[in-house]
Design a protein around this motif. Structure first.
Motif, short mmCIF file in Angstrom:
data_model
loop_
_atom_site.label_atom_id
_atom_site.label_comp_id
_atom_site.label_asym_id
_atom_site.label_seq_id
_atom_site.Cartn_x
_atom_site.Cartn_y
_atom_site.Cartn_z
N ILE A 16 -45.76 130.33 33.78
CA ILE A 16 -46.67 130.83 32.75
C ILE A 16 -48.01 130.10 32.89
O ILE A 16 -48.07 128.97 33.36
N ARG A 17 -49.07 130.77 32.49
CA ARG A 17 -50.40 130.17 32.65
C ARG A 17 -50.69 129.13 31.57
O ARG A 17 -51.20 128.04 31.86
N THR A 18 -50.42 129.49 30.31
CA THR A 18 -50.90 128.67 29.20
C THR A 18 -49.78 128.28 28.24
O THR A 18 -48.74 128.95 28.16
N ASP A 19 -50.02 127.20 27.51
CA ASP A 19 -49.05 126.72 26.53
C ASP A 19 -49.22 127.43 25.19
O ASP A 19 -50.00 128.39 25.07
N PHE A 20 -48.53 126.95 24.17
CA PHE A 20 -48.56 127.61 22.87
C PHE A 20 -49.90 127.47 22.16
O PHE A 20 -50.15 128.13 21.15
N GLN A 21 -50.79 126.60 22.69
CA GLN A 21 -52.13 126.45 22.13
C GLN A 21 -53.18 127.14 23.01
O GLN A 21 -54.37 126.89 22.85
N THR A 22 -52.74 127.98 23.93
CA THR A 22 -53.58 128.76 24.85
C THR A 22 -54.30 127.88 25.88
O THR A 22 -55.28 128.32 26.48
N GLN A 23 -53.81 126.65 26.10
CA GLN A 23 -54.38 125.76 27.10
C GLN A 23 -53.57 125.85 28.40
O GLN A 23 -52.34 125.92 28.36
#
Length: 211
Positions: free
Chosen positions: A129-136
């Protein structure tokens, strides 16, 4: 020429299923593959499992301080040695390295993947996946986006029917937007789970917050 592939998507986009299918396709044609994943992914221990119920053990686990190229070289030597013991005149080699949960790799380990491709001549298919749960962006994903020869998006949909982009975290069934970057779903005492969401639904749940 061998290439480094990064196949990414939001959670539930079928990444592990696609990886296992790719491994099957290679082996159906008589070719040998190696499967690996970061040890930080404690779900399913030393196996790669899809949400459709398919599962397969990995050939090796990757720890945060591991040299991935060295691990690969050791496994490649094992494949050659084992095949020679069975069929002395056979010339068997590794046709592809497949990595699951590649977002958990370090920057240096992604560099190792490129070296395996370019210097050792073996294709690498990395799924994550590209990003974590904080969109980082995860460090491994960021480096893969920088280095991969080929980027392929695996798509899934949000509950509203739009294309899902983000991975929202829930603890005990409630959305949270603070916390450590890594929390493996369904294994925490607090029942950490994730939901793939479009930008609109994510912003609605977060009150407009990004990162």
């Amino acid at each position: 020429m061998a290439k480094l592939y990064f196949r990414y998507g939001a959670m539930n986009s079928g990444k592990s299923t696609a990886l296992l299918q790719a491994a099957y396709n290679y082996e159906e044609r008589g070719q040998h593959v190696l499967l690996a994943k970061p040890v930080i992914d404690t779900k399913d221990a030393d196996s790669i499992s899809s949400r459709l119920g398919m599962s397969r053990p990995v050939d090796f686990l990757i720890r945060p301080d591991d040299d991935v190229r060295a691990l690969f070289a050791a496994q490649r030597a094992r494949v050659r040695r084992d095949s020679a013991a069975l069929i002395p005149d056979a010339s068997v080699d590794v046709a592809c390295l497949l990595i699951d949960e590649a977002q958990f790799l370090t920057r240096e380990q992604v560099d190792d993947l490129l070296r395996i491709v370019v210097l050792d001549g073996v294709p690498v298919l990395a799924y994550g996946i590209r990003t974590d749960f904080q969109t980082q962006a995860f460090p491994g994903s960021r480096r893969l986006l920088e280095l991969a020869h080929t980027l392929e998006e695996l798509k899934t949909i949000c509950r509203c029917g739009r294309k899902a982009l983000f991975n929202a975290r829930l603890v005990g069934g409630r959305f949270v937007f603070d916390g450590d970057q890594v929390a493996i779903d369904e294994l925490s005492a607090d029942r950490v789970t994730y939901e793939s969401m479009c930008a609109e639904c994510y912003l609605h749940e977060s009150g407009g917050r990004l990162g």
